[in-house]
Design a protein around this motif. Structure first.
Motif: not given
Lengths: 456, 456
Positions: B313-334
């Protein structure tokens, strides 16, 4: 750690932690603020703010007083907004000189409005006592001042109005403390407050300068209320890579600065009170001008025989107050030329010398044109040299070592009382002004601060 | 000149200036926003915001609808606040990709609330017609997008949430236009809006991200109302040395950018609509994952036999949405990891795939752990490579050239209708959802937009 450190300190602070000088400084700050808020209601800005909120139907049930209006109340957010604007509109409020923050306006305006709402008939919560109120107030003031110190001067030099940008965080801490938030909820409140950055220096000299104070009160108050309701933010809001400290400043010293909270220096003890309603850098010039006017008259000379006025000042004076030809009272507050002229012509610089009428007065305009300003790095911000040259060629010089109202030459309790009564009497009459003075000076002894406005 | 140029253009804009594609883009933007605001009310953030405002007694007489609540109204500032939050909380709203602004939320939330207040019984003003509403809306959207373009990417890269920081200015322009402000008053409104800078990226993944949208609606609305009342700001607010362009950005191209207003490109025509309720940089991965799931099933394989998932992917993807282990629905969006997992497991990425429950689901968690991400500058932001390796060693690859919802591959009118009805039905039922769709798609033909909410 910065956000946690701040929140943790604030939640653990008790009245017993406050030393006597801290309590004394807090009470002085509060009654000086109240006098400014009462007197400031004479200006257009707070009136437009109140009328706009009312006309737009933004007011809920009235719980909280508009300090300068007889018996007028509004909901807490409108009251805090209007009182915040009124307390700053005359540029007559307090100043922490090391960081050029006017610390009381944002925090106290939010806090009093919330305390009054809590004291209202519809509230299920217990009233706020004097010691509770003072503790929350000190927590908020220390928070905003330490935050400001951690980014000063970079943050200020970029153009932010540091009083409101740090003030919303201070208000969130103070209101959050009053609401009894735990550390985690207070971290969220700090986050929500910090993401609302209000205030730029482009607006100095317009109504929007005092809007900053009013809006920051609302932002901080809303942040605390939302956090209490479970609204989430970031527990590392301030120090996050894309949080307040990095986004609005180039440095991040807050963790170290917050570690000093409650130890060593209490910042509120360094608060000072203005003798003149205008930019504080103008004060030494006003002192010098008033003294020279008196000496001129003592020597039987006339101020109309002044041919030339030379000022030597700190360079910051022209940066902040360099307006040569102000057209309104408000602009006059940002004109060192106007300051020198009214000091010499009126022997005073009260709100009466910063009206549109006086700023446009022909004699004042002529006197302003005689002023010549030189800047000098070796002159401190609370110092100034004023030299008069008379039409007969004679000269008179005055060096002001520490302006009245500076830390080294503070207003006395008597001065503060005179200032309060002068401001308040013009707006609410001398009888109510005297009662208001008694009420605010005894705020620490009240069992219900929310009833304070009923005492005058 | 920037502030004057913007204000002057906006005050002179008429419905006749809007081309057919501009009107079409405006209507699509509005009904896509309305669907998001209706559906978003299912989330905690807008509910807490509404409850907090109500509990604190901040609501004046109800004039303006909360879109996702059956018949619930509030005063204009509370309604705008809540609708603004609701419209962004699912990260499902529109995007101007060149500047990563979600343009409709702030402007439309403020505008609809004011139009409804004007249509209420207590208002002395004439109702707002569809063409008037669209003209004000386009003025606000063009204002915020041109402002954003003039400082992008520096302003964004520092950490500002550019949607809200520019949005308050857009809302002030739109509401000011609706109020009929002249150029000078609109300059003041722009100034008051610009000094309220709300939104930092530290809060992405928390309720405070959508708070930014809600708060910016209020800031812009208040700015326009205060300016109408005579509150002064600075006529050179944006370009002033200590104004918005210099304080929150390192460059000042706005004068040149604003000179293009209404000529050449209308920015609203470059607006795009999301097929998935999450960060737009995740969309190509979701496209690829859904396509690969379908092909896996077509080949008689099971997604549970996937052993490894490689994303390029484009590098910006990990900058904005690099959360490996989200715990909430909201974190899942990132979390790009979550995005790939739900695409493969559910063949869909609707709000149902971004709940706390799904984010914590064991099968989803296991699938996320198989994801490996490589960044590659040569992959555009609307592109992605997805490679599956199955337990039998076989592989399957997909290159997404332009994600669905991108400018090159936009949602169709049918897609937008499906999206609207899906979002709205879950919150207000399918019958009302269908009526709401009819109402919002015909907004340009209404004689009183303030009555729109009574149509569904």
């Amino acid at each position: 750690m910065a956000t946690f450190t701040l929140a943790s300190w604030a939640t653990n602070l008790t009245y017993a932690n406050l030393t006597a000088p801290v309590v004394d400084a807090a009470v002085k700050s509060l009654y000086n603020w109240a006098g400014c808020a009462i007197g400031g209601m004479a200006q257009a800005a707070p009136q437009i703010a109140l009328n706009t909120s009312t006309a737009a139907g933004f007011g809920g049930p009235p719980t909280s007083g508009i300090l300068g209006l007889n018996g007028t109340s509004a909901d807490a957010q409108v009251a805090a907004f209007v009182n915040g604007i009124a307390s700053h509109v005359d540029d007559y409020d307090d100043t922490h000189l090391a960081v050029t923050i006017h610390p009381t306006g944002v925090v106290a305006s939010a806090l009093l409005a919330v305390a009054e709402a809590r004291s209202s008939a519809s509230s299920a919560l217990s009233p706020v006592s004097g010691p509770e109120f003072l503790t929350a107030f000190v927590a908020g003031v220390e928070a905003e001042l330490k935050l400001g110190l951690s980014v000063y001067p970079e943050h200020y030099d970029v153009g932010w109005h540091i009083t409101s940008t740090t003030g919303s965080v201070g208000a969130a801490v103070a209101v959050g403390k009053l609401l009894g938030l735990d550390t985690q909820h207070l971290q969220h409140a700090i986050g929500i407050a910090s993401t609302q950055v209000v205030g730029m220096q482009a607006f100095f000299g317009s109504d929007t300068k005092s809007f900053h104070i009013g809006r920051a009160t609302q932002g901080g108050m809303l942040a605390a209320l939302l956090a209490r309701g479970g609204y989430t933010s970031s527990p590392t809001a301030l120090e996050d890579k894309y949080g307040w400290l990095h986004v609005v400043s180039t440095r991040e010293n807050a963790t170290a600065t917050f570690a000093e909270l409650g130890r060593g220096t209490w910042e509120i003890e360094r608060n000072t009170f203005k003798p003149y309603p205008c930019g504080i850098v103008m004060h030494p010039i006003i002192d010098g001008a008033i003294q020279l006017r008196n000496e001129t008259l003592e020597q039987g000379k006339d101020v109309e025989s002044i041919a030339k006025i030379d000022l030597r000042v700190n360079p910051e004076v022209l940066v902040l107050t360099g307006q040569t030809d102000p057209q309104t009272g408000l602009q006059g507050k940002f004109s060192i030329y106007h300051a020198a002229a009214v000091g010499l012509l009126y022997g005073a610089a009260t709100p009466a010398q910063f009206t549109d009428q006086v700023v446009l007065n022909e004699t004042v305009v002529s006197m302003r044109k005689l002023v010549n300003v030189t800047t000098d790095d070796s002159v401190a911000e609370d110092q100034a040299y004023v030299t008069l040259t008379f039409s007969d060629g004679s000269t008179m010089e005055k060096f002001v070592e520490h302006a009245i109202g500076s830390l080294a030459n503070p207003l006395t309790v008597e001065d503060l009382k005179t200032k309060f009564l002068d401001q308040a009497s013009r707006q609410i009459g001398s009888a109510r002004a005297a009662k208001a003075y008694d009420a605010f000076t005894s705020i620490g002894n009240l069992t219900d601060v929310g009833k304070l406005s009923t005492l005058f």
